[in-house]
Write a protein that holds these residues in place. Sequence first.
Motif, PDB file in Angstrom:
ATOM      1  N   GLY A   1     -44.192  17.266  23.174  1.00 44.94           N
ATOM      2  CA  GLY A   1     -44.031  15.855  22.872  1.00 44.94           C
ATOM      3  C   GLY A   1     -45.220  14.979  23.174  1.00 44.94           C
ATOM      4  O   GLY A   1     -45.194  13.776  22.869  1.00 44.94           O
ATOM      5  N   VAL A   2     -46.269  15.517  23.766  1.00 39.20           N
ATOM      6  CA  VAL A   2     -47.434  14.701  24.120  1.00 39.20           C
ATOM      7  C   VAL A   2     -48.253  14.414  22.862  1.00 39.20           C
ATOM      8  O   VAL A   2     -48.625  15.334  22.134  1.00 39.20           O
ATOM      9  N   PRO A   3     -48.560  13.142  22.573  1.00 36.66           N
ATOM     10  CA  PRO A   3     -49.363  12.812  21.379  1.00 36.66           C
ATOM     11  C   PRO A   3     -50.773  13.372  21.504  1.00 36.66           C
ATOM     12  O   PRO A   3     -51.362  13.405  22.588  1.00 36.66           O
ATOM     13  N   PHE A   4     -51.317  13.765  20.361  1.00 33.06           N
ATOM     14  CA  PHE A   4     -52.627  14.413  20.342  1.00 33.06           C
ATOM     15  C   PHE A   4     -53.259  14.143  18.995  1.00 33.06           C
ATOM     16  O   PHE A   4     -52.577  13.792  18.024  1.00 33.06           O
ATOM     17  N   ALA A   5     -54.567  14.289  18.911  1.00 41.07           N
ATOM     18  CA  ALA A   5     -55.268  14.094  17.640  1.00 41.07           C
ATOM     19  C   ALA A   5     -56.425  15.075  17.537  1.00 41.07           C
ATOM     20  O   ALA A   5     -56.982  15.512  18.551  1.00 41.07           O
ATOM     21  N   LEU A   6     -56.768  15.400  16.314  1.00 39.44           N
ATOM     22  CA  LEU A   6     -57.848  16.332  16.010  1.00 39.44           C
ATOM     23  C   LEU A   6     -59.092  15.576  15.561  1.00 39.44           C
ATOM     24  O   LEU A   6     -59.000  14.535  14.905  1.00 39.44           O
ATOM     25  N   LYS A   7     -60.229  16.101  15.869  1.00 35.96           N
ATOM     26  CA  LYS A   7     -61.480  15.595  15.327  1.00 35.96           C
ATOM     27  C   LYS A   7     -61.540  15.915  13.830  1.00 35.96           C
ATOM     28  O   LYS A   7     -61.152  17.012  13.410  1.00 35.96           O
TER      29      LYS A   7
ATOM     30  N   LEU B   1     -48.003  20.089  21.690  1.00 33.45           N
ATOM     31  CA  LEU B   1     -48.669  18.836  21.343  1.00 33.45           C
ATOM     32  C   LEU B   1     -48.206  18.333  19.975  1.00 33.45           C
ATOM     33  O   LEU B   1     -47.991  19.115  19.051  1.00 33.45           O
ATOM     34  N   ASN B   2     -48.086  17.015  19.863  1.00 32.22           N
ATOM     35  CA  ASN B   2     -47.657  16.376  18.617  1.00 32.22           C
ATOM     36  C   ASN B   2     -48.868  15.709  17.974  1.00 32.22           C
ATOM     37  O   ASN B   2     -49.310  14.636  18.413  1.00 32.22           O
ATOM     38  N   ILE B   3     -49.427  16.338  16.947  1.00 30.95           N
ATOM     39  CA  ILE B   3     -50.670  15.865  16.324  1.00 30.95           C
ATOM     40  C   ILE B   3     -50.364  14.696  15.396  1.00 30.95           C
ATOM     41  O   ILE B   3     -49.614  14.841  14.441  1.00 30.95           O
ATOM     42  N   PHE B   4     -50.955  13.532  15.686  1.00 35.48           N
ATOM     43  CA  PHE B   4     -50.600  12.338  14.924  1.00 35.48           C
ATOM     44  C   PHE B   4     -51.774  11.701  14.178  1.00 35.48           C
ATOM     45  O   PHE B   4     -51.600  10.690  13.490  1.00 35.48           O
ATOM     46  N   ALA B   5     -52.969  12.284  14.254  1.00 32.02           N
ATOM     47  CA  ALA B   5     -54.117  11.675  13.561  1.00 32.02           C
ATOM     48  C   ALA B   5     -55.303  12.620  13.601  1.00 32.02           C
ATOM     49  O   ALA B   5     -55.332  13.600  14.353  1.00 32.02           O
ATOM     50  N   LYS B   6     -56.291  12.288  12.762  1.00 32.62           N
ATOM     51  CA  LYS B   6     -57.631  12.861  12.894  1.00 32.62           C
ATOM     52  C   LYS B   6     -58.569  11.725  13.276  1.00 32.62           C
ATOM     53  O   LYS B   6     -58.436  10.588  12.794  1.00 32.62           O
ATOM     54  N   LEU B   7     -59.543  12.053  14.106  1.00 34.36           N
ATOM     55  CA  LEU B   7     -60.417  11.060  14.715  1.00 34.36           C
ATOM     56  C   LEU B   7     -61.818  11.148  14.138  1.00 34.36           C
ATOM     57  O   LEU B   7     -62.273  12.205  13.713  1.00 34.36           O
ATOM     58  N   THR B   8     -62.511  10.049  14.145  1.00 35.83           N
ATOM     59  CA  THR B   8     -63.776   9.911  13.436  1.00 35.83           C
ATOM     60  C   THR B   8     -64.860  10.838  13.970  1.00 35.83           C
ATOM     61  O   THR B   8     -64.949  11.128  15.157  1.00 35.83           O
ATOM     62  N   SER B   9     -65.689  11.268  13.024  1.00 37.83           N
ATOM     63  CA  SER B   9     -66.872  12.079  13.306  1.00 37.83           C
ATOM     64  C   SER B   9     -67.951  11.653  12.323  1.00 37.83           C
ATOM     65  O   SER B   9     -67.642  11.275  11.188  1.00 37.83           O
ATOM     66  N   PRO B  10     -69.218  11.711  12.714  1.00 44.45           N
ATOM     67  CA  PRO B  10     -70.271  11.483  11.726  1.00 44.45           C
ATOM     68  C   PRO B  10     -70.284  12.629  10.717  1.00 44.45           C
ATOM     69  O   PRO B  10     -69.687  13.685  10.955  1.00 44.45           O
ATOM     70  N   GLU B  11     -70.978  12.433   9.602  1.00 46.18           N
ATOM     71  CA  GLU B  11     -70.995  13.436   8.545  1.00 46.18           C
ATOM     72  C   GLU B  11     -71.481  14.784   9.078  1.00 46.18           C
ATOM     73  O   GLU B  11     -72.606  14.927   9.537  1.00 46.18           O
ATOM     74  N   PHE B  12     -70.559  15.777   9.052  1.00 48.73           N
ATOM     75  CA  PHE B  12     -70.823  17.142   9.509  1.00 48.73           C
ATOM     76  C   PHE B  12     -71.297  17.218  10.957  1.00 48.73           C
ATOM     77  O   PHE B  12     -71.893  18.205  11.376  1.00 48.73           O
ATOM     78  N   GLY B  13     -71.004  16.184  11.736  1.00 53.45           N
ATOM     79  CA  GLY B  13     -71.354  16.223  13.154  1.00 53.45           C
ATOM     80  C   GLY B  13     -72.840  16.323  13.419  1.00 53.45           C
ATOM     81  O   GLY B  13     -73.256  16.833  14.467  1.00 53.45           O
ATOM     82  N   GLN B  14     -73.655  15.794  12.511  1.00 52.71           N
ATOM     83  CA  GLN B  14     -75.094  16.048  12.556  1.00 52.71           C
ATOM     84  C   GLN B  14     -75.889  15.019  13.342  1.00 52.71           C
ATOM     85  O   GLN B  14     -77.123  15.006  13.251  1.00 52.71           O
TER      86      GLN B  14
END
Length: 514
Positions: free
Chosen positions: A112-118, A156-169
């Motif tokens: 039940g813990v909220p979580f997000a992916l890059k 974990l409860n995945i509720f979003a994706k989080l910002t990254s620069p283009e290709f992490g470069q």
Amino acid sequence: MNSERRSFMKAGVALGVTSLIGVSKGAVAASGSLPLPEYERFDAVDLADLIRRGELTALEVLEAAITRAEARKAINAVAIPHFDLAREAARALSGEGKADRLRRADLAPLTGVPFALKDLNIALKGTVTTNGCAFFGDAVADHDSTLVERYRAAGLNIFAKLTSPEFGQTPTTESRLWGKTLNPWNAEYSAGGSSGGSAAAVAAGILPAAHASDGGGSIRIPASHCGLFGLKPSRGLVPMGPRALEGWMGLSVSNVITRSVRDSALLLQLTQGPEAGTRITPRPGALIDAIRKPPRVLRIALVEANPFGMGVHADCLDAVRKTAKLCTDVGHRVEPVTLQLPIQEMFAGMGVVTATGLLTSLHAREKALGRPAREDEFEPINWRSLQLAKGYSAEQVFAARAVFDQAGRILDEFFRSYDLILSPVTAAPPPKLGEVSLDQPYDDFVKAAMLASPFTAMFNMSGHPAMSVPLHWNAAGLPIGTQFAAPFGGEATLLSLAAQLEQAAPWKDRRPVL
């Protein structure tokens, strides 16, 4: 989940989580301008225990996270919301009775813990991962990454994706696609990169922990810039598959950015270990046990010199020297040293490998779309890298990996004499937004970018674990982390020391004013 892994989680992790709990019964109140005002005081372990005991429901906790994400949109940490998917999962969990809730918590300690992916190189089936790039703007995943499977198995409860620069470069989180992610401590400054959305979300109180990845410092740099804890694991410890078992030929690895050390220990405990196809990996460690007691007296090598010979900002030197004193105060031995590594060859090889990895991703996407990429679908620095990559030879790629391996050997020999290496995370404080953007002339970009990763990237190339610990803030009120690196597979030592430092110089209540 196979029977061996299920048994490991039940016997080792569930018992470990219970002993880590620090929330007293009745801790939750119901007042304030946002729902669940106490939410931001809780780490993931706290929230899981409150849900397990029935003091909070998974839906209440999720709505607390979503409300904060929406209230703090100006920080620009959330790239792609998956709120409806998460609400559906939370409603199902919230309807369970006590017996089912306790049974589930035994198997899935973070239920039940909220979580997000890059939003970079990770797949959540049925959702888009853009990699911060317009060319991937509608790239829907047809599978879950192995790591996502493990996050879900942990509850974990995945509720979003989080910002990254283009290709992490780049070591900031700014892109044409998603805009600028602001540092919660000062909106004029970068949150770091490439896991800047993850760091900003945790620093802003949206989440207690968030997925992050690190190919040259991309966990440690944003953790440093945002006053958080971030550990880059040893190469191979956390699964990167199933499609590719290494990121950037081993440079890139995944883990999390957290406020508390125990959250990082638990999440790494739950996700570590080989997946199908893995051949070489460090032995999984008892990481929860590691944070329960201080480490033995450690021999710590202090490195202050910039590997590029460009100097180090006074704020970063101040931070690392204060950390060295703190380590001495708690009983460790710290000795100044100079590292001898083939730095020029290492970083030249890193450029070859990262550009070649970018080109490989481009070709796979072109094949999926049935059309070639256009220059206007990429940022200038990355388009330049793509053109250069087309001219690299197999021999250059092979030579790059060979020099990485040589660096690993040199550092392995060094660690025969020392337990850890202490250094700055970056050679300069957080930069202002725009200074290391991918959307600028190349020469300007390189001058600023070279201050970000001279200390961090060497451990991506060598494969060693390293962490950023938030122990210092400069006169301008910006966080300045310090880095510790350990022998291959030495995550337990890092976490044990981090927990000791967290107790000696607590940082959890030091938060930005939003």
